[in-house]
Design a protein around this motif. Structure first.
Motif, PDB file in Angstrom:
ATOM      1  N   LEU A  96      -6.559   7.246  -0.635  1.00 14.28           N
ATOM      2  CA  LEU A  96      -6.311   5.655  -0.118  1.00 14.28           C
ATOM      3  C   LEU A  96      -7.384   4.994   0.433  1.00 14.28           C
ATOM      4  O   LEU A  96      -8.370   5.702   1.262  1.00 14.28           O
ATOM      5  N   THR A  97      -7.488   3.843   0.195  1.00 16.71           N
ATOM      6  CA  THR A  97      -8.823   2.923   1.004  1.00 16.71           C
ATOM      7  C   THR A  97      -8.049   2.330   2.527  1.00 16.71           C
ATOM      8  O   THR A  97      -6.742   2.539   2.530  1.00 16.71           O
ATOM      9  N   ASP A  98      -8.786   1.929   3.250  1.00 13.98           N
ATOM     10  CA  ASP A  98      -8.200   1.339   4.620  1.00 13.98           C
ATOM     11  C   ASP A  98      -7.328   0.260   4.230  1.00 13.98           C
ATOM     12  O   ASP A  98      -6.277  -0.008   4.632  1.00 13.98           O
ATOM     13  N   HIS A  99      -7.773  -0.498   3.343  1.00 17.84           N
ATOM     14  CA  HIS A  99      -6.856  -1.641   2.593  1.00 17.84           C
ATOM     15  C   HIS A  99      -5.529  -1.104   2.134  1.00 17.84           C
ATOM     16  O   HIS A  99      -4.367  -1.762   2.419  1.00 17.84           O
ATOM     17  N   ALA A 100      -5.421  -0.265   1.446  1.00 17.81           N
ATOM     18  CA  ALA A 100      -4.160   0.375   1.133  1.00 17.81           C
ATOM     19  C   ALA A 100      -3.242   0.738   2.378  1.00 17.81           C
ATOM     20  O   ALA A 100      -1.874   0.650   2.428  1.00 17.81           O
ATOM     21  N   ARG A 101      -3.903   1.428   3.403  1.00 26.39           N
ATOM     22  CA  ARG A 101      -3.090   1.914   4.624  1.00 26.39           C
ATOM     23  C   ARG A 101      -2.611   0.696   5.103  1.00 26.39           C
ATOM     24  O   ARG A 101      -1.263   0.795   5.537  1.00 26.39           O
ATOM     25  N   GLU A 102      -3.348  -0.275   5.164  1.00 30.09           N
ATOM     26  CA  GLU A 102      -2.917  -1.665   5.834  1.00 30.09           C
ATOM     27  C   GLU A 102      -1.726  -2.271   4.974  1.00 30.09           C
ATOM     28  O   GLU A 102      -0.804  -2.787   5.532  1.00 30.09           O
ATOM     29  N   MET A 103      -1.879  -2.233   3.833  1.00 31.60           N
ATOM     30  CA  MET A 103      -0.938  -2.829   2.879  1.00 31.60           C
ATOM     31  C   MET A 103       0.426  -2.017   2.794  1.00 31.60           C
ATOM     32  O   MET A 103       1.436  -2.297   2.992  1.00 31.60           O
ATOM     33  N   LEU A 104       0.474  -0.738   3.051  1.00 29.56           N
ATOM     34  CA  LEU A 104       1.556   0.374   3.153  1.00 29.56           C
ATOM     35  C   LEU A 104       2.101   0.044   4.307  1.00 29.56           C
ATOM     36  O   LEU A 104       3.460  -0.171   4.494  1.00 29.56           O
ATOM     37  N   GLU A 105       1.331  -0.206   5.570  1.00 28.78           N
ATOM     38  CA  GLU A 105       2.404  -0.701   6.710  1.00 28.78           C
ATOM     39  C   GLU A 105       3.180  -1.870   6.584  1.00 28.78           C
ATOM     40  O   GLU A 105       4.150  -1.931   7.120  1.00 28.78           O
ATOM     41  N   ALA A 106       2.512  -2.882   5.680  1.00 29.14           N
ATOM     42  CA  ALA A 106       3.294  -4.267   5.520  1.00 29.14           C
ATOM     43  C   ALA A 106       4.343  -3.871   4.687  1.00 29.14           C
ATOM     44  O   ALA A 106       5.350  -4.594   5.132  1.00 29.14           O
ATOM     45  N   VAL A 107       4.161  -3.125   3.797  1.00 22.20           N
ATOM     46  CA  VAL A 107       5.442  -2.804   2.841  1.00 22.20           C
ATOM     47  C   VAL A 107       6.452  -2.010   3.470  1.00 22.20           C
ATOM     48  O   VAL A 107       7.617  -2.245   3.322  1.00 22.20           O
ATOM     49  N   GLN A 108       6.004  -1.159   4.370  1.00 25.55           N
ATOM     50  CA  GLN A 108       7.084  -0.310   5.136  1.00 25.55           C
ATOM     51  C   GLN A 108       7.755  -1.152   6.066  1.00 25.55           C
ATOM     52  O   GLN A 108       8.950  -1.090   6.175  1.00 25.55           O
ATOM     53  N   SER A 109       7.149  -2.293   6.696  1.00 27.34           N
ATOM     54  CA  SER A 109       7.711  -2.976   7.564  1.00 27.34           C
ATOM     55  C   SER A 109       9.008  -4.082   6.805  1.00 27.34           C
ATOM     56  O   SER A 109       9.946  -4.086   7.367  1.00 27.34           O
ATOM     57  N   GLU A 110       8.464  -4.201   5.614  1.00 26.65           N
ATOM     58  CA  GLU A 110       9.391  -5.203   4.834  1.00 26.65           C
ATOM     59  C   GLU A 110      10.553  -4.266   4.406  1.00 26.65           C
ATOM     60  O   GLU A 110      11.818  -4.683   4.307  1.00 26.65           O
ATOM     61  N   ALA A 111      10.394  -3.066   4.083  1.00 26.84           N
ATOM     62  CA  ALA A 111      11.400  -2.330   3.424  1.00 26.84           C
ATOM     63  C   ALA A 111      12.230  -1.837   4.637  1.00 26.84           C
ATOM     64  O   ALA A 111      13.559  -1.716   4.399  1.00 26.84           O
TER      65      ALA A 111
END
Length: 162
Positions: A96-111
């Motif tokens: 994972l890139t740092d960008h992916a980790r940030e995106m995953l946090e946003a997706v988890q929050s939305e989920a």
């Protein structure tokens, strides 16, 4: 023979709710230029970063060629990188890139927000009963834990349109 209305059938209700939730979650992911297959790969890498493409294909039960395409798509979006695998010279480790980790946090929050919205009519005790019941139904259907069956359909559909 007595006809039962569809909304009195558990399987219909599960299907109706599942379709609604899948549509809503897919819509949320599309705003981030992702689809559920991308999320599945990123989610598995969030648990154990540096898996090989073959490991990911096995975990997600998709053909290795489909996994190569998925990883290519994620790499084009700067969400993963490929590096030589430390234990297998023939394999690539996917990170994972740092960008992916940030995106995953946003997706988890939305989920989490979507789950709260969908389960809002249930109190905590009802929710704590629902999840194990759904696990039992999924296990009885021999569904692999944490892998959405739409993942395989998505890859076949994309292959047929290319």
């Amino acid at each position: 023979m007595v006809n039962r209305p569809l909304d009195s059938r558990g399987v219909f209700l599960l299907s109706q709710i599942g379709h609604h939730v899948a549509y809503r979650f897919t819509e949320q992911l599309s705003r981030l230029d992702l689809d559920p297959a991308h999320f599945a790969v990123l989610g598995h890498l969030a648990v154990v970063d540096g898996r090989s493409q073959q490991e990911l294909a096995d975990l997600l039960r998709v053909h290795r060629n489909a996994m190569v395409g998925l990883v290519d798509e994620l790499q084009e979006r700067a969400l993963v990188t490929r590096r030589p695998h430390p234990d297998d010279r023939r394999a690539h480790a996917v990170h994972l890139t740092d960008h992916a980790r940030e995106m995953l946090e946003a997706v988890q929050s939305e989920a989490d927000a979507l789950e709260s919205e969908i389960l809002a009519p249930l109190d905590e005790s009802e929710r704590s009963l629902l999840i194990p019941l759904l696990h039992r139904i999924a296990a009885h259907a021999d569904l692999p834990a944490g892998i959405h069956p739409g993942l395989q359909r998505r890859r076949r559909a994309r292959r047929n349109t290319q």
